[in-house]
Design a protein around this motif. Structure first.
Motif, mmCIF file in Angstrom:
data_model
loop_
_atom_site.group_PDB
_atom_site.id
_atom_site.type_symbol
_atom_site.label_atom_id
_atom_site.label_comp_id
_atom_site.label_asym_id
_atom_site.label_seq_id
_atom_site.Cartn_x
_atom_site.Cartn_y
_atom_site.Cartn_z
ATOM 1 N N ALA A 100 -12.193 7.512 18.260
ATOM 2 C CA ALA A 100 -12.480 7.937 16.965
ATOM 3 C C ALA A 100 -11.933 9.483 16.672
ATOM 4 O O ALA A 100 -11.532 9.768 15.592
ATOM 5 C CB ALA A 100 -13.760 7.488 16.636
ATOM 6 N N CYS A 101 -12.350 10.289 17.538
ATOM 7 C CA CYS A 101 -12.133 11.536 17.540
ATOM 8 C C CYS A 101 -10.428 11.975 17.708
ATOM 9 O O CYS A 101 -9.948 12.663 16.664
ATOM 10 C CB CYS A 101 -12.944 12.261 18.916
ATOM 11 S SG CYS A 101 -12.662 14.052 18.970
ATOM 12 N N GLY A 174 -17.399 20.891 31.909
ATOM 13 C CA GLY A 174 -17.939 21.979 31.428
ATOM 14 C C GLY A 174 -18.945 21.423 30.169
ATOM 15 O O GLY A 174 -20.078 21.666 30.193
ATOM 16 N N THR A 175 -18.360 20.921 29.202
ATOM 17 C CA THR A 175 -19.120 20.653 27.860
ATOM 18 C C THR A 175 -18.157 19.671 26.980
ATOM 19 O O THR A 175 -17.050 19.751 27.104
ATOM 20 C CB THR A 175 -19.360 21.896 27.124
ATOM 21 O OG1 THR A 175 -20.168 21.480 25.730
ATOM 22 C CG2 THR A 175 -18.181 22.487 26.501
ATOM 23 N N ASN A 176 -19.010 18.794 26.244
ATOM 24 C CA ASN A 176 -18.148 17.925 25.461
ATOM 25 C C ASN A 176 -18.715 18.187 23.959
ATOM 26 O O ASN A 176 -18.400 17.296 23.016
ATOM 27 C CB ASN A 176 -18.420 16.518 25.673
ATOM 28 C CG ASN A 176 -20.247 16.164 25.523
ATOM 29 O OD1 ASN A 176 -20.979 16.978 25.374
ATOM 30 N ND2 ASN A 176 -20.292 14.716 25.436
ATOM 31 N N VAL A 177 -19.073 19.396 23.688
ATOM 32 C CA VAL A 177 -19.689 19.843 22.341
ATOM 33 C C VAL A 177 -18.630 20.490 21.495
ATOM 34 O O VAL A 177 -18.044 21.597 22.193
ATOM 35 C CB VAL A 177 -20.921 20.797 22.530
ATOM 36 C CG1 VAL A 177 -21.439 20.978 21.269
ATOM 37 C CG2 VAL A 177 -21.776 20.126 23.303
ATOM 38 N N ILE A 178 -18.400 19.998 20.259
ATOM 39 C CA ILE A 178 -17.394 20.583 19.443
ATOM 40 C C ILE A 178 -18.041 21.392 18.440
ATOM 41 O O ILE A 178 -18.767 20.757 17.771
ATOM 42 C CB ILE A 178 -16.507 19.304 18.911
ATOM 43 C CG1 ILE A 178 -15.788 18.698 19.926
ATOM 44 C CG2 ILE A 178 -15.353 20.018 18.006
ATOM 45 C CD1 ILE A 178 -14.907 17.568 19.225
ATOM 46 N N ALA A 179 -17.698 22.722 18.186
ATOM 47 C CA ALA A 179 -18.452 23.627 17.315
ATOM 48 C C ALA A 179 -17.824 23.212 15.861
ATOM 49 O O ALA A 179 -17.023 24.340 15.506
ATOM 50 C CB ALA A 179 -18.392 24.972 17.699
ATOM 51 N N ASN A 180 -17.824 22.202 15.343
ATOM 52 C CA ASN A 180 -17.209 22.064 13.960
ATOM 53 C C ASN A 180 -17.627 20.576 13.412
ATOM 54 O O ASN A 180 -18.535 19.980 13.913
ATOM 55 C CB ASN A 180 -15.616 21.469 14.149
ATOM 56 C CG ASN A 180 -14.874 22.271 12.944
ATOM 57 O OD1 ASN A 180 -15.256 21.971 11.826
ATOM 58 N ND2 ASN A 180 -13.510 22.564 13.382
ATOM 59 N N THR A 181 -17.458 20.265 12.144
ATOM 60 C CA THR A 181 -17.601 19.203 11.311
ATOM 61 C C THR A 181 -16.765 17.905 11.635
ATOM 62 O O THR A 181 -17.453 16.699 11.429
ATOM 63 C CB THR A 181 -17.970 19.260 10.198
ATOM 64 O OG1 THR A 181 -16.675 19.632 9.541
ATOM 65 C CG2 THR A 181 -19.013 20.433 9.757
ATOM 66 N N TYR A 182 -15.558 18.161 12.401
ATOM 67 C CA TYR A 182 -14.677 16.956 12.460
ATOM 68 C C TYR A 182 -14.015 17.477 13.744
ATOM 69 O O TYR A 182 -13.893 18.521 14.439
ATOM 70 C CB TYR A 182 -13.799 16.940 11.297
ATOM 71 C CG TYR A 182 -13.197 18.211 10.740
ATOM 72 C CD1 TYR A 182 -11.927 18.552 11.584
ATOM 73 C CD2 TYR A 182 -13.660 19.117 10.046
ATOM 74 C CE1 TYR A 182 -11.228 19.728 10.839
ATOM 75 C CE2 TYR A 182 -12.981 20.371 9.196
ATOM 76 C CZ TYR A 182 -11.748 20.392 10.068
ATOM 77 O OH TYR A 182 -11.053 21.768 9.733
ATOM 78 N N CYS A 183 -13.061 16.493 14.267
ATOM 79 C CA CYS A 183 -12.327 16.852 15.371
ATOM 80 C C CYS A 183 -10.843 17.289 15.092
ATOM 81 O O CYS A 183 -10.219 16.619 14.329
ATOM 82 C CB CYS A 183 -12.108 15.575 16.157
ATOM 83 S SG CYS A 183 -13.429 14.759 16.885
ATOM 84 N N GLU A 184 -10.390 18.549 15.487
ATOM 85 C CA GLU A 184 -9.251 18.912 15.174
ATOM 86 C C GLU A 184 -8.398 19.599 16.423
ATOM 87 O O GLU A 184 -9.363 19.713 17.547
ATOM 88 C CB GLU A 184 -9.005 20.074 14.059
ATOM 89 C CG GLU A 184 -10.152 20.907 14.250
ATOM 90 C CD GLU A 184 -9.673 22.372 15.069
ATOM 91 O OE1 GLU A 184 -8.360 22.391 15.055
ATOM 92 O OE2 GLU A 184 -10.647 22.945 15.648
ATOM 93 N N HIS A 185 -7.297 19.845 16.527
ATOM 94 C CA HIS A 185 -6.563 20.093 17.745
ATOM 95 C C HIS A 185 -7.091 21.254 18.428
ATOM 96 O O HIS A 185 -7.596 21.194 19.759
ATOM 97 C CB HIS A 185 -5.157 20.339 17.322
ATOM 98 C CG HIS A 185 -4.316 20.678 18.552
ATOM 99 N ND1 HIS A 185 -3.817 21.931 18.612
ATOM 100 C CD2 HIS A 185 -3.922 19.916 19.539
ATOM 101 C CE1 HIS A 185 -2.947 22.136 19.868
ATOM 102 N NE2 HIS A 185 -3.345 20.771 20.393
#
Length: 318
Positions: A100-101, A174-185
């Motif tokens: 989905a991401c 290391g991490t699977n945390v995205i510092a955003n409200t949506y997935c971008e490149h």
């Protein structure tokens, strides 16, 4: 043994975590109010454009067909981002599956390419209308418009699909945390621990080539338009000719300026707070779809009159 298993799980995570607006999590509920308002205005405005152009035969012209293409990309783009963003703000629903991401990333970037391509098509439409008006209907036929529409979709899809494939093959550790409200490149690439160069170079090449080439085509079109308008002897004719381009120019500025700020914030804004990056990125996603139908509704006499007639007619029937 447990530590090893944790590290291996992050080499190929199936779930990513979208944190929302980092550092401002306590204000998510307050951010949700303007986000929701923007989404409602976007959907209502663009659906109104589609409805009016569909119902009014006098608006079945190349310029308005291109405007409908723009409205469709705006609706899909906003719906790709905002429902998930609101679920983060309201329900703390931060998990998103990798597929989905990647789909969200593909839609966001491919629709951006398509929107830029539509602006080029609109510039070409204005060029023919002003510089060669006698051949307008014979040049911009329905068949050509369909071909342009298909080319726009193909261009966005073909350019962005390899980007998703490159991200899919990256090792995440290391991490699977995205510092955003949506997935971008760039948000996904920053999580990878190796193999970044090819993905970064390809993404940068696509961004620069699309914006660069499209800007050149638009600039050339308007250079020829200005030349043609200045040759008109009547000041009234000049004003009328320029007035047909006002909405398109405003939409170009609203599309490219937020995109430029978002691009620069990722590449050179390393000292910016993470929340500033996210807010700028959301403005790039949300502002153009919200204001495009408003600008065309206010600046284009034909659309403004048809919208008023449509609602007055319905009010009279009720």
């Amino acid at each position: 043994m447990t530590a090893v298993n944790i590290n291996i799980s992050f080499l190929n995570p199936s779930i990513f975590i979208l944190v929302g607006i980092p550092g401002l999590e306590g204000f998510h509920v307050w951010f949700s109010l303007p986000f929701l308002l923007v989404y409602i205005v976007t959907i209502l405005g663009n659906c109104t454009i589609l409805l009016v152009v569909t119902l009014e035969e006098s608006l079945h012209t190349p310029m308005h067909f291109f405007l409908c293409m723009l409205a469709i990309t705006d609706i899909i783009g906003s719906t790709t981002v905002l429902p998930k963003t609101l679920s983060i703000f309201w329900c703390d629903d931060k998990e998103i599956h990798i597929d989905a991401c990647l789909l969200q990333m593909f839609l966001i970037h491919s629709l951006s390419v398509m929107e830029s391509s539509i602006l080029v098509a609109m510039a070409y439409d204005r060029y023919i209308a002003i510089c060669d008006p006698l051949r307008y209907n014979s040049v911009l036929t329905n068949a050509l418009i369909v071909k342009i529409g298909l080319a726009i979709v193909a261009r966005g899809s073909v350019l962005i699909a390899p980007l998703c494939f490159l991200v899919k093959t990256l090792p995440f550790c290391g991490t699977n945390v995205i510092a955003n409200t949506y997935c971008e490149h760039m948000g996904l690439v920053k999580l990878a621990c190796s193999g970044l160069l090819v993905s970064k170079v390809y993404g940068l090449t696509v961004a620069l080539s699309v914006v660069g080439l499209d800007s050149i085509f638009i600039a050339l079109s308007y250079f020829r338009i200005v030349q043609a308008v200045l040759r008109l002897s009547s000041p009234e004719a000049r004003v009328k000719a320029f007035s047909t381009c006002r909405a398109h120019i405003a939409v170009i500025l609203m599309g490219y300026i937020p995109a430029l700020f978002s691009f620069l914030s990722h590449r050179v804004g390393h000292n910016m707070a993470p929340c500033v990056h996210v807010i700028i990125g959301n403005l790039y996603i949300l502002v153009p779809p919200t204001f495009n139908p408003i600008v065309y509704g206010m600046k284009t006499k034909e659309i403004r009159e048809r919208v008023l007639n449509l609602f007055l007619r319905r009010k009279g029937l009720s």
